[in-house]
Scaffold this motif. Structure first.
Motif, PDB file in Angstrom:
ATOM      1  N   ARG A 274      68.738  50.434  46.216  1.00 13.72           N
ATOM      2  CA  ARG A 274      69.280  49.093  46.889  1.00 13.72           C
ATOM      3  C   ARG A 274      70.630  48.939  46.431  1.00 13.72           C
ATOM      4  NH1 ARG A 274      66.550  43.713  47.689  1.00 13.72           N
ATOM      5  NH2 ARG A 274      65.281  45.146  49.008  1.00 13.72           N
ATOM      6  N   THR A 275      71.779  49.341  47.247  1.00 13.63           N
ATOM      7  CA  THR A 275      73.152  49.054  46.739  1.00 13.63           C
ATOM      8  C   THR A 275      73.579  47.970  46.655  1.00 13.63           C
ATOM      9  OG1 THR A 275      74.196  49.780  48.972  1.00 13.63           O
ATOM     10  CG2 THR A 275      73.798  51.464  47.522  1.00 13.63           C
ATOM     11  N   GLY A 276      74.965  47.467  45.970  1.00 14.61           N
ATOM     12  CA  GLY A 276      75.362  46.152  45.999  1.00 14.61           C
ATOM     13  C   GLY A 276      74.807  45.670  44.950  1.00 14.61           C
ATOM     14  N   PRO A 277      74.972  44.346  44.737  1.00 13.88           N
ATOM     15  CA  PRO A 277      74.647  43.429  43.667  1.00 13.88           C
ATOM     16  C   PRO A 277      73.076  43.330  43.589  1.00 13.88           C
ATOM     17  CG  PRO A 277      76.467  42.273  44.655  1.00 13.88           C
ATOM     18  CD  PRO A 277      75.928  43.458  45.463  1.00 13.88           C
ATOM     19  N   ASN A 278      72.297  43.368  42.480  1.00 19.35           N
ATOM     20  CA  ASN A 278      70.862  43.357  42.284  1.00 19.35           C
ATOM     21  C   ASN A 278      70.764  42.364  41.315  1.00 19.35           C
ATOM     22  OD1 ASN A 278      68.929  45.671  43.820  1.00 19.35           O
ATOM     23  ND2 ASN A 278      71.055  46.421  43.503  1.00 19.35           N
ATOM     24  N   LYS A 279      69.926  41.333  41.527  1.00 22.01           N
ATOM     25  CA  LYS A 279      69.762  40.158  40.573  1.00 22.01           C
ATOM     26  C   LYS A 279      68.257  40.232  39.916  1.00 22.01           C
ATOM     27  CE  LYS A 279      71.588  36.119  41.479  1.00 22.01           C
ATOM     28  NZ  LYS A 279      72.101  34.817  41.741  1.00 22.01           N
ATOM     29  N   PHE A 280      68.011  40.503  38.717  1.00 26.20           N
ATOM     30  CA  PHE A 280      67.038  40.577  38.015  1.00 26.20           C
ATOM     31  C   PHE A 280      66.489  39.492  37.105  1.00 26.20           C
ATOM     32  CE2 PHE A 280      67.817  44.916  39.480  1.00 26.20           C
ATOM     33  CZ  PHE A 280      66.669  45.172  39.927  1.00 26.20           C
ATOM     34  N   ARG A 281      65.161  38.941  36.835  1.00 24.70           N
ATOM     35  CA  ARG A 281      65.041  38.447  35.636  1.00 24.70           C
ATOM     36  C   ARG A 281      63.606  38.852  35.376  1.00 24.70           C
ATOM     37  NH1 ARG A 281      63.500  32.421  38.071  1.00 24.70           N
ATOM     38  NH2 ARG A 281      61.545  33.093  39.205  1.00 24.70           N
ATOM     39  N   VAL A 282      62.943  38.327  34.221  1.00 28.74           N
ATOM     40  CA  VAL A 282      61.673  38.417  33.697  1.00 28.74           C
ATOM     41  C   VAL A 282      60.860  37.044  33.599  1.00 28.74           C
ATOM     42  CG1 VAL A 282      62.079  40.700  32.569  1.00 28.74           C
ATOM     43  CG2 VAL A 282      62.199  38.535  31.327  1.00 28.74           C
ATOM     44  N   VAL A 283      59.436  37.135  33.887  1.00 29.41           N
ATOM     45  CA  VAL A 283      58.913  35.788  33.791  1.00 29.41           C
ATOM     46  C   VAL A 283      57.451  36.082  33.072  1.00 29.41           C
ATOM     47  CG1 VAL A 283      57.448  34.375  35.124  1.00 29.41           C
ATOM     48  CG2 VAL A 283      59.489  35.274  36.110  1.00 29.41           C
ATOM     49  N   ASP A 284      57.234  35.277  32.176  1.00 30.32           N
ATOM     50  CA  ASP A 284      55.979  35.354  31.067  1.00 30.32           C
ATOM     51  C   ASP A 284      54.991  34.981  32.175  1.00 30.32           C
ATOM     52  OD1 ASP A 284      53.707  34.608  29.837  1.00 30.32           O
ATOM     53  OD2 ASP A 284      55.085  34.189  28.199  1.00 30.32           O
ATOM     54  N   THR A 285      54.043  35.866  32.477  1.00 31.27           N
ATOM     55  CA  THR A 285      52.970  35.803  33.350  1.00 31.27           C
ATOM     56  C   THR A 285      52.059  34.605  32.853  1.00 31.27           C
ATOM     57  OG1 THR A 285      51.489  37.423  32.430  1.00 31.27           O
ATOM     58  CG2 THR A 285      53.021  38.095  34.343  1.00 31.27           C
ATOM     59  N   ASP A 286      51.997  34.203  31.821  1.00 31.82           N
ATOM     60  CA  ASP A 286      50.980  32.980  31.355  1.00 31.82           C
ATOM     61  C   ASP A 286      51.647  31.688  31.410  1.00 31.82           C
ATOM     62  OD1 ASP A 286      48.614  34.680  30.893  1.00 31.82           O
ATOM     63  OD2 ASP A 286      49.245  35.365  28.839  1.00 31.82           O
ATOM     64  N   SER A 287      52.973  31.757  30.825  1.00 29.48           N
ATOM     65  CA  SER A 287      53.533  30.353  30.834  1.00 29.48           C
ATOM     66  C   SER A 287      54.414  30.222  31.746  1.00 29.48           C
ATOM     67  CB  SER A 287      54.250  30.378  29.443  1.00 29.48           C
ATOM     68  OG  SER A 287      55.227  31.201  29.360  1.00 29.48           O
ATOM     69  N   ASP A 288      54.830  31.191  32.582  1.00 25.07           N
ATOM     70  CA  ASP A 288      55.862  30.659  33.745  1.00 25.07           C
ATOM     71  C   ASP A 288      57.354  30.809  33.093  1.00 25.07           C
ATOM     72  OD1 ASP A 288      54.245  31.177  35.811  1.00 25.07           O
ATOM     73  OD2 ASP A 288      53.606  29.573  35.915  1.00 25.07           O
ATOM     74  N   VAL A 289      57.370  30.760  31.617  1.00 23.60           N
ATOM     75  CA  VAL A 289      58.979  30.973  31.172  1.00 23.60           C
ATOM     76  C   VAL A 289      59.451  32.123  31.665  1.00 23.60           C
ATOM     77  CG1 VAL A 289      60.125  31.149  29.171  1.00 23.60           C
ATOM     78  CG2 VAL A 289      58.067  29.850  28.926  1.00 23.60           C
ATOM     79  N   VAL A 290      60.707  31.854  32.238  1.00 30.77           N
ATOM     80  CA  VAL A 290      61.780  32.920  32.814  1.00 30.77           C
ATOM     81  C   VAL A 290      63.004  33.120  31.791  1.00 30.77           C
ATOM     82  CG1 VAL A 290      61.092  32.078  35.191  1.00 30.77           C
ATOM     83  CG2 VAL A 290      62.957  31.118  33.975  1.00 30.77           C
ATOM     84  N   SER A 291      63.197  34.205  31.907  1.00 36.51           N
ATOM     85  CA  SER A 291      64.467  34.824  31.337  1.00 36.51           C
ATOM     86  C   SER A 291      65.599  34.336  31.898  1.00 36.51           C
ATOM     87  CB  SER A 291      64.504  36.173  30.919  1.00 36.51           C
ATOM     88  OG  SER A 291      64.831  36.851  32.255  1.00 36.51           O
ATOM     89  N   ASN A 292      66.921  34.619  31.310  1.00 34.52           N
ATOM     90  CA  ASN A 292      67.979  34.560  32.088  1.00 34.52           C
ATOM     91  C   ASN A 292      68.124  35.818  33.132  1.00 34.52           C
ATOM     92  OD1 ASN A 292      69.247  32.406  30.098  1.00 34.52           O
ATOM     93  ND2 ASN A 292      69.925  33.976  28.697  1.00 34.52           N
TER      94      ASN A 292
END
Length: 75
Positions: free
Chosen positions: A50-68
């Motif tokens: 997918r060209t252009g801007p791609n926005k990613f993050r990661v999520v803890d599957t147990d606690s739902d804490v998300v990264s920047n």
């Protein structure tokens, strides 16, 4: 296909399973990549055509804490 390396630290998250997500069509959706936290760090990569801007993050599957979020421009 472009390879994008995702690395980071997650103090207190030893052994956690992290789900990579991409922002698409106005919402976060799971990308088919997971990884575990070891020694307070995580590392993986994703591949996208997918060209252009791609926005990613990661999520803890147990606690739902998300990264920047990070935005990578492909193409």
């Amino acid at each position: 296909m472009q390879q994008i390396d995702l690395t980071g630290t997650y103090q207190g998250g030893e052994g956690a399973i992290l789900q990579v997500q991409r922002f698409e069509n106005g919402a976060w959706s799971d990308f088919p990549v997971t990884m575990s936290v070891s020694g307070g760090t995580f590392a993986t990569y994703v591949q996208t055509s997918r060209t252009g801007p791609n926005k990613f993050r990661v999520v803890d599957t147990d606690s739902d804490v998300v990264s920047n979020e990070l935005t990578v421009t492909v193409g």
